[in-house]
Design a protein around this motif. Sequence first.
Motif, PDB file in Angstrom:
ATOM      1  N   SER A 126       0.830  -1.213   0.000  1.00 38.15           N
ATOM      2  CA  SER A 126       0.000   0.000   0.000  1.00 38.15           C
ATOM      3  C   SER A 126       0.865   1.264   0.000  1.00 38.15           C
ATOM      4  CB  SER A 126      -0.945   0.009   1.204  1.00 38.15           C
ATOM      5  OG  SER A 126      -0.206   0.120   2.406  1.00 38.15           O
ATOM      6  N   GLN A 127       2.183   1.073  -0.168  1.00 36.71           N
ATOM      7  CA  GLN A 127       3.159   2.169  -0.216  1.00 36.71           C
ATOM      8  C   GLN A 127       3.283   2.900   1.117  1.00 36.71           C
ATOM      9  OE1 GLN A 127       5.162   2.195  -2.974  1.00 36.71           O
ATOM     10  NE2 GLN A 127       3.932   0.387  -3.303  1.00 36.71           N
ATOM     11  N   LYS A 128       3.124   2.173   2.207  1.00 36.13           N
ATOM     12  CA  LYS A 128       3.337   2.695   3.553  1.00 36.13           C
ATOM     13  C   LYS A 128       4.585   2.036   4.142  1.00 36.13           C
ATOM     14  CE  LYS A 128      -0.348   5.275   4.148  1.00 36.13           C
ATOM     15  NZ  LYS A 128      -0.267   6.689   4.400  1.00 36.13           N
ATOM     16  N   VAL A 129       5.250   2.735   5.047  1.00 34.51           N
ATOM     17  CA  VAL A 129       6.401   2.157   5.724  1.00 34.51           C
ATOM     18  C   VAL A 129       5.903   1.152   6.749  1.00 34.51           C
ATOM     19  CG1 VAL A 129       8.381   2.611   7.209  1.00 34.51           C
ATOM     20  CG2 VAL A 129       7.835   4.196   5.365  1.00 34.51           C
ATOM     21  N   ILE A 130       6.505  -0.028   6.738  1.00 34.54           N
ATOM     22  CA  ILE A 130       6.125  -1.113   7.641  1.00 34.54           C
ATOM     23  C   ILE A 130       7.352  -1.520   8.451  1.00 34.54           C
ATOM     24  CG2 ILE A 130       6.513  -2.835   5.830  1.00 34.54           C
ATOM     25  CD1 ILE A 130       4.260  -4.496   7.084  1.00 34.54           C
ATOM     26  N   ILE A 131       7.165  -1.684   9.747  1.00 36.12           N
ATOM     27  CA  ILE A 131       8.228  -2.100  10.652  1.00 36.12           C
ATOM     28  C   ILE A 131       7.849  -3.484  11.169  1.00 36.12           C
ATOM     29  CG2 ILE A 131       9.445  -1.581  12.798  1.00 36.12           C
ATOM     30  CD1 ILE A 131       7.637   1.158  11.022  1.00 36.12           C
ATOM     31  N   VAL A 132       8.799  -4.423  11.098  1.00 33.70           N
ATOM     32  CA  VAL A 132       8.531  -5.815  11.490  1.00 33.70           C
ATOM     33  C   VAL A 132       9.592  -6.267  12.488  1.00 33.70           C
ATOM     34  CG1 VAL A 132       8.275  -8.192  10.645  1.00 33.70           C
ATOM     35  CG2 VAL A 132       7.588  -6.270   9.186  1.00 33.70           C
ATOM     36  N   TRP A 133       9.170  -7.019  13.490  1.00 34.92           N
ATOM     37  CA  TRP A 133      10.100  -7.638  14.429  1.00 34.92           C
ATOM     38  C   TRP A 133       9.575  -9.012  14.781  1.00 34.92           C
ATOM     39  CZ3 TRP A 133       6.592  -3.945  15.389  1.00 34.92           C
ATOM     40  CH2 TRP A 133       5.685  -4.122  16.437  1.00 34.92           C
ATOM     41  N   GLN A 134      10.472  -9.868  15.257  1.00 32.78           N
ATOM     42  CA  GLN A 134      10.106 -11.205  15.711  1.00 32.78           C
ATOM     43  C   GLN A 134      10.074 -11.154  17.233  1.00 32.78           C
ATOM     44  OE1 GLN A 134      13.011 -13.006  12.552  1.00 32.78           O
ATOM     45  NE2 GLN A 134      11.897 -14.664  13.509  1.00 32.78           N
TER      46      GLN A 134
END
Length: 175
Positions: free
Chosen positions: A18-26
């Motif tokens: 969606s052209q948004k910044v996404i932050i991912v963590w485990q």
Amino acid sequence: VQRVYEDEVVCVASVDTSQKVIIVWQKTLDVGTDHYIIYRQTATEIYDPIGNVPANVLSVFIDPDADPYARPYRYKISSVDTCGNVSEESFYHQTMHLATNKGALAGEINLQWVPYEGMASNIDQYYIYKGLDPLNLEIVDSVPGDNPPQYTDTGVFDTTYYKIGFQLPEICDPT
């Protein structure tokens, strides 16, 4: 006495479909975490909280205010335990940012990008994606991760879309 879990880290900060910044963590399970605080850099060495994510939902945060077309962004996270203790902020991850301009010769397009930052290991290769439709891009070339972050494409006379990517050194599964 409960101690807040200090070792949670971002595993990738990217741009979603969606052209948004996404932050991912485990996230680490069963360490007494109540929620996570997401921080974005607002000035040199200054990170402000921009959101909270409960520990019982997917470890992903979409930054509603970041414009990945404008510039790169740096993010950190911290853990908050069930007693309200807050961990130290993690090391930052910085998104990439791609800029293009016309080259000196007809049909040349210069790509320059701000490299990704935040992983313990170096990026082996940056992959150049290209296409006539921004949702249907194919890898056309790659450059070594230790080269200057630039690439010149030739023979471009129509509207063309580009993306730069790399393979993560480790799997990053939100939990």
